[in-house]
Design a protein around this motif. Structure first.
Motif, mmCIF file in Angstrom:
data_model
loop_
_atom_site.group_PDB
_atom_site.id
_atom_site.type_symbol
_atom_site.label_atom_id
_atom_site.label_comp_id
_atom_site.label_asym_id
_atom_site.label_seq_id
_atom_site.Cartn_x
_atom_site.Cartn_y
_atom_site.Cartn_z
ATOM 1 N N PRO A 559 -72.896 -43.834 -73.878
ATOM 2 C CA PRO A 559 -73.332 -42.644 -73.125
ATOM 3 C C PRO A 559 -73.707 -43.015 -71.690
ATOM 4 C CG PRO A 559 -74.374 -42.745 -75.295
ATOM 5 C CD PRO A 559 -73.697 -44.058 -75.097
ATOM 6 N N LYS A 560 -73.420 -42.126 -70.767
ATOM 7 C CA LYS A 560 -73.691 -42.420 -69.355
ATOM 8 C C LYS A 560 -75.167 -42.716 -69.112
ATOM 9 C CE LYS A 560 -69.855 -39.803 -67.327
ATOM 10 N NZ LYS A 560 -69.470 -38.719 -66.389
ATOM 11 N N GLU A 561 -76.028 -42.027 -69.875
ATOM 12 C CA GLU A 561 -77.462 -42.242 -69.659
ATOM 13 C C GLU A 561 -77.917 -43.609 -70.174
ATOM 14 O OE1 GLU A 561 -76.891 -39.768 -73.428
ATOM 15 O OE2 GLU A 561 -76.106 -39.825 -71.366
ATOM 16 N N LYS A 562 -77.046 -44.298 -70.929
ATOM 17 C CA LYS A 562 -77.406 -45.615 -71.459
ATOM 18 C C LYS A 562 -76.845 -46.760 -70.612
ATOM 19 C CE LYS A 562 -79.443 -44.286 -75.360
ATOM 20 N NZ LYS A 562 -80.811 -44.679 -75.751
ATOM 21 N N ILE A 563 -76.028 -46.445 -69.602
ATOM 22 C CA ILE A 563 -75.431 -47.494 -68.770
ATOM 23 C C ILE A 563 -76.514 -48.355 -68.138
ATOM 24 C CG2 ILE A 563 -74.057 -47.932 -66.694
ATOM 25 C CD1 ILE A 563 -72.426 -45.463 -67.338
ATOM 26 N N ARG A 564 -77.564 -47.693 -67.660
ATOM 27 C CA ARG A 564 -78.660 -48.416 -67.019
ATOM 28 C C ARG A 564 -79.315 -49.406 -67.982
ATOM 29 N NH1 ARG A 564 -83.114 -44.708 -64.340
ATOM 30 N NH2 ARG A 564 -81.238 -44.118 -63.181
ATOM 31 N N ASP A 565 -79.422 -49.027 -69.258
ATOM 32 C CA ASP A 565 -80.037 -49.911 -70.246
ATOM 33 C C ASP A 565 -79.175 -51.145 -70.496
ATOM 34 O OD1 ASP A 565 -82.058 -48.039 -70.491
ATOM 35 O OD2 ASP A 565 -81.095 -47.027 -72.175
ATOM 36 N N VAL A 566 -77.834 -50.955 -70.510
ATOM 37 C CA VAL A 566 -76.934 -52.083 -70.751
ATOM 38 C C VAL A 566 -76.942 -53.050 -69.568
ATOM 39 C CG1 VAL A 566 -74.544 -52.751 -71.202
ATOM 40 C CG2 VAL A 566 -75.480 -50.690 -72.258
ATOM 41 N N ILE A 567 -77.008 -52.494 -68.360
ATOM 42 C CA ILE A 567 -77.003 -53.354 -67.168
ATOM 43 C C ILE A 567 -78.357 -54.025 -66.981
ATOM 44 C CG2 ILE A 567 -76.779 -53.370 -64.644
ATOM 45 C CD1 ILE A 567 -74.767 -51.087 -64.945
ATOM 46 N N GLY A 568 -79.429 -53.259 -67.157
ATOM 47 C CA GLY A 568 -80.762 -53.808 -66.978
ATOM 48 C C GLY A 568 -81.174 -53.854 -65.525
ATOM 49 N N THR A 569 -82.443 -54.120 -65.281
ATOM 50 C CA THR A 569 -82.968 -54.183 -63.919
ATOM 51 C C THR A 569 -82.325 -55.349 -63.176
ATOM 52 O OG1 THR A 569 -85.071 -53.304 -64.709
ATOM 53 C CG2 THR A 569 -85.054 -54.352 -62.532
ATOM 54 N N GLY A 570 -81.633 -55.022 -62.078
ATOM 55 C CA GLY A 570 -80.984 -56.065 -61.296
ATOM 56 C C GLY A 570 -79.874 -56.778 -62.042
ATOM 57 N N GLY A 571 -79.343 -56.152 -63.109
ATOM 58 C CA GLY A 571 -78.274 -56.762 -63.892
ATOM 59 C C GLY A 571 -78.766 -57.810 -64.878
ATOM 60 N N LYS A 572 -80.070 -57.803 -65.160
ATOM 61 C CA LYS A 572 -80.657 -58.837 -66.021
ATOM 62 C C LYS A 572 -80.065 -58.807 -67.421
ATOM 63 C CE LYS A 572 -85.062 -60.363 -67.988
ATOM 64 N NZ LYS A 572 -86.525 -60.107 -68.071
ATOM 65 N N VAL A 573 -79.947 -57.626 -68.012
ATOM 66 C CA VAL A 573 -79.494 -57.524 -69.399
ATOM 67 C C VAL A 573 -78.037 -57.942 -69.537
ATOM 68 C CG1 VAL A 573 -79.121 -55.942 -71.328
ATOM 69 C CG2 VAL A 573 -81.183 -55.736 -69.930
ATOM 70 N N ILE A 574 -77.177 -57.424 -68.667
ATOM 71 C CA ILE A 574 -75.750 -57.737 -68.812
ATOM 72 C C ILE A 574 -75.484 -59.219 -68.525
ATOM 73 C CG2 ILE A 574 -75.021 -57.200 -66.431
ATOM 74 C CD1 ILE A 574 -72.582 -55.817 -67.675
ATOM 75 N N ARG A 575 -76.251 -59.800 -67.618
ATOM 76 C CA ARG A 575 -76.102 -61.243 -67.375
ATOM 77 C C ARG A 575 -76.515 -62.044 -68.603
ATOM 78 N NH1 ARG A 575 -78.301 -60.155 -62.186
ATOM 79 N NH2 ARG A 575 -80.320 -60.952 -62.874
ATOM 80 N N GLU A 576 -77.558 -61.581 -69.277
ATOM 81 C CA GLU A 576 -77.998 -62.270 -70.487
ATOM 82 C C GLU A 576 -76.946 -62.152 -71.591
ATOM 83 O OE1 GLU A 576 -81.778 -62.358 -73.618
ATOM 84 O OE2 GLU A 576 -81.642 -60.785 -72.080
ATOM 85 N N ILE A 577 -76.333 -60.982 -71.695
ATOM 86 C CA ILE A 577 -75.272 -60.800 -72.700
ATOM 87 C C ILE A 577 -74.125 -61.768 -72.442
ATOM 88 C CG2 ILE A 577 -73.568 -59.195 -73.624
ATOM 89 C CD1 ILE A 577 -75.516 -56.923 -72.964
ATOM 90 N N VAL A 578 -73.685 -61.840 -71.179
ATOM 91 C CA VAL A 578 -72.564 -62.712 -70.821
ATOM 92 C C VAL A 578 -72.935 -64.177 -71.046
ATOM 93 C CG1 VAL A 578 -71.119 -63.500 -68.908
ATOM 94 C CG2 VAL A 578 -71.588 -61.056 -69.195
ATOM 95 N N ALA A 579 -74.127 -64.566 -70.602
ATOM 96 C CA ALA A 579 -74.529 -65.965 -70.722
ATOM 97 C C ALA A 579 -74.708 -66.382 -72.176
ATOM 98 C CB ALA A 579 -75.825 -66.196 -69.947
ATOM 99 N N THR A 580 -75.224 -65.490 -73.002
ATOM 100 C CA THR A 580 -75.517 -65.834 -74.396
ATOM 101 C C THR A 580 -74.264 -65.816 -75.262
ATOM 102 O OG1 THR A 580 -77.730 -64.885 -74.148
ATOM 103 C CG2 THR A 580 -76.945 -65.265 -76.384
#
Length: 785
Positions: A559-580
């Motif tokens: 959902p579009k409203e969840k994009i922010r949650d997947v990316i995270g503040t400053g891209g923190k979450v998506i970077r963690e997903i990629v790194a892990t």
């Protein structure tokens, strides 16, 4: 101050204005062309003399797009226009190709044509306007230009031809075709089509030619007002010199062109021309130059006569036969897809590489930033023709040939939704003797299918030639390099079994007629069908499995409203997903998520993580999570990517637990069941009802609540208490209960309650007060709401 001359016409429902005399007045010819709010300035200058020893026509065309034309500042560090972009290079070629043949033979003065886009309205494309402005400037300059030419772009939408369509109309239609023509004949065609028939393509060319004539009339009208006096060209009678050259080398050249193999033929031609050096060793430089040019012209006459009069070509074929073809796929073991395509003495190694979205090419132009997912690069090293030469960055010819192959393959590619990969096709020409661009098309089609790219249909291409003498002509299929140089037309057609995907034509004479084009298109269709059959012997379908070395891409939507949650503040979450997980993750603005990796397990891990972030926990469902924080009253467990829930100490085991650390540790993987999700989104979890080994749900075996003191004493009914009567005013004196408790008036001082010690701190987690003390009744250890 200004002597302004202007010509206006209505063209395609819009006003086309050609103006001269206001700007660039020191150039030999300068025209300001305006269509809508798109403005192009073209200036022409010509050298008044020829450099010593020069034996070629040095025409240079430069097309440049000013970012200010669209109200933009260039990107990059320097913030100014730099080297030519691919579009600028291709547009420069669009101008060069039709005007070059219209200068007389033997004219070697250097000419510079510079077209600059000064204003762009986003609707009227500046490339066509630049072609018109260049033609007008050359016509006004006085140089010996046998024009003018007109130009037009044609689209095909819902069965109708559309003049000068916008980019949106081109994308919605089935054709993008550009034609340049004199009043009498077509000079140049460049196109991309969605498998259209020969009849539709020919109709589009005729329609464009008709519209070009309107522009030609306008240029002539402007020239009648402002054209400069034409240059005087020196004339000379070279008939005697021509006869001498023919006597010296004619027989040897004739015999040389009977040799089929290119290397042997070239050696024989060089040997046949050797007497020229001895015969003219004492002549002046100009005479030696003329003798060499006449020998080259003699070559053309010998080849052309053999084809027209005898139907015999250089390598012994008739006019319709295609050279032997050999194709193989999976030529390169580590490439995602590859092919080796050989046709006669033309050969190409073509590879396909699949990449993720971040491999797309970013293009910065007048329309702003855009991204291209299909790339095709063509390389032509000097060894491919047995020569020593420059090897490095691609030149204009390589850019143009690569774009022609791109146009041929682009219409049959799958959509991003069908195949979410960035695709790069690389063609390295290893041998060349005619139409290496069409070898790139054939090899590219095979390499794409070998890589697992689901093409609509395979694409083949063929180059046609023309020998024209007066009203006599011969169209020849699959031309050789020498037939290209010595002939009058280079006509390339690519397409599938269903229709044409690309058509390119360059003419070296004053143009060709509709009759010639009909013959060329019909003959090309037969040749393309034959080549498709030969290609099918190597591979006739797209592979169902990608190469083991290619990345896998899985697409999901959030959902579009969840994009922010997947990316995270400053891209923190998506970077963690990629790194892990080790997988690449790309998210579009519409919520489309592309997860890529060569390892399916990494894709699955990233996918589950993202699902955990965007999904809502289900009450009663069992999840696997990780303990992320331990507090006095329990442990917080991350069980759905970004979701945390509380396992209260009373829900860790069925028996009493003194401290959470007796059961769990931070980082430990546990299995939990969702008990409750409150309106604020807080989640209550339980470990004790889940088998921590198997993940299966267990029955609730927690002991029942202990009875109060007094056990099972029967209390019996309370009975009727009767009328209790008027209890009176309760606001009076109720006796001594630790001070005056009257509810009206002054309540007096409160009784001294003494030192009660510090109050127990209420812990985090809502109303939970932590574990009950040891002396508390057993029921206080229960978490009943």
């Amino acid at each position: 101050m200004f002597d302004i001359k202007k010509q206006e016409i209505q063209w395609g429902g819009k006003t086309l204005t050609l103006e001269t005399g206001r700007v660039a007045r020191q150039a030999d010819g300068a025209v300001l062309a305006t269509l809508g709010e798109t403005v192009v300035l073209c200036a022409v200058t010509a050298a008044k003399s020829v450099k010593d020893g020069q034996d070629f026509f040095p025409l240079t065309v430069h097309y440049q797009e000013k970012y200010s034309a669209a109200g933009r500042i260039p990107g990059g560090f320097f913030k100014r226009e730099r080297g030519a972009t691919e579009k600028e290079t291709l547009t420069s070629r669009l101008i060069d190709r039709p005007v070059r043949p219209l200068f007389p033979e033997g004219f070697y003065n250097e000419i510079n044509v510079i077209a600059q886009v000064l204003s762009y309205d986003g609707e009227n494309e500046p490339d066509i306007l630049a072609m018109v402005a260049a033609s007008a400037a050359l016509t006004l300059s006085g140089v010996p230009f046998l024009g003018p030419i007109g130009a037009a772009r044609v689209g095909y939408i819902d069965g109708e031809y559309v003049l000068n369509p916008t980019q949106e109309q081109i994308a919605a239609g089935d054709l993008d075709l550009v034609v340049a023509a004199t009043h009498d004949a077509v000079m140049m065609v460049e196109s991309e089509a969605k498998e259209l028939s020969e009849e539709v393509m020919l109709g589009a060319v005729v329609f464009a030619h008709e519209q070009s004539r309107v522009v030609i009339d306008a240029i002539i009208g402007l020239a009648e007002q402002a054209a400069k006096e034409p240059w005087d060209l020196p004339t000379s009678d070279d008939s005697a010199l021509k006869a001498q050259v023919k006597k010296l080398v004619g027989k040897g050249i004739t015999n040389a062109y009977k040799l089929v193999k290119k290397s042997e033929r070239q050696a024989a031609i060089a040997e046949a021309k050797a007497p020229l050096a001895e015969a003219f060793k004492d002549a002046d430089a100009e005479t030696r130059l003329k003798a060499g040019k006449l020998a080259k012209k003699l070559e053309g006459e010998i080849v052309r006569t053999a084809i027209l009069k005898e139907g015999r070509r250089i390598d012994g074929r008739d006019t319709k036969t295609v050279r032997p073809i050999e194709a193989m796929v999976h030529f390169l073991p580590r490439a995602h897809g590859s092919a080796l395509f050989t046709r006669g003495e033309t050969q190409a190694i073509v590879s396909t590489t699949l990449g993720t979205k971040d491999a797309e090419q970013m293009i910065d132009g007048l329309n702003g930033l855009s991204y291209e997912r299909f790339l095709l690069h063509y390389n032509f090293p000097p060894y491919s023709v047995g020569e020593v030469g420059r090897f490095g960055a691609p030149g204009r010819r390589e850019v143009g040939h690569g774009k022609l192959a791109w146009r041929a393959l682009h219409p049959v590619l799958p959509t991003p939704e069908e195949f979410p990969y960035t695709i790069r096709v690389l063609s390295d020409i290893t041998e060349s003797n005619g139409s290496s661009s069409m070898a790139t098309v054939c090899g590219g089609s095979l390499a794409l299918m070998d890589a697992g790219v689901p093409l609509k249909r395979p694409v083949s291409g063929i180059a046609m030639g023309l020998i024209l003498e007066g009203k006599d002509f011969a169209v020849i299929s699959d031309i050789l390099g020498d037939e290209d140089h010595l002939g009058d037309m280079d006509f390339k057609v690519a397409g599938t079994s269903e229709g044409i995907t690309s058509l390119q034509m360059d003419i070296k004479v004053a143009g060709i007629t509709r009759e010639i084009m009909e013959v060329a298109l019909s003959q090309a269709k037969e040749g393309r069908a034959h080549i498709l059959g030969e290609m099918a012997k190597a591979l006739d379908h797209t592979r169902t499995e990608l190469s083991a070395h290619a990345p896998r891409i899985e697409t999901m939507s959030v959902p579009k409203e969840k994009i922010r949650d997947v990316i995270g503040t400053g891209g923190k979450v998506i970077r963690e997903i990629v790194a892990t997980t080790g997988a690449k993750v790309d998210i579009d603005d519409d919520g489309t998520v592309k997860i890529s990796s060569s390892d399916p397990e990494k894709i699955e891990a990233a996918k589950n993580w993202i699902i955990g972030i965007v999904a809502e926990p289900e009450v009663g469902k069992i999840y696997t999570g990780k303990v992320v924080n331990i507090v006095d009253f329990g442990a917080f467990v991350n069980f759905m990517g970004g979701k945390d829930g509380l396992v209260h100490v009373s829900e860790m085991k069925n028996e009493r637990v003194a401290k959470p650390t007796d059961v769990v540790a931070e980082g430990q993987t546990v299995k939990v069941k969702v008990l409750e999700v409150d309106p604020r989104g807080k989640v209550r979890l339980s470990m004790r009802v889940v088998d921590q080994e198997t993940g299966e749900e267990l029955p609730d075996t927690r002991p029942a609540r202990e009875p109060r003191e007094g056990g099972d004493r029967e209390r019996g009914p309370r009975g009727d208490r009767g009328d209790r009567g008027d209890r009176g005013d309760r606001g009076g004196d109720r006796g001594d209960r630790g001070g005056d408790r009257r509810r009206d008036g002054d309540r007096g001082p409160r009784r001294d309650r003494g030192d009660r010690g510090p109050r127990r701190e209420r812990s985090e987690g809502g109303n939970d007060d932590g574990p009950a003390p040891e002396f508390a009744p057993a029921f206080l250890n229960r978490d009943d709401d």
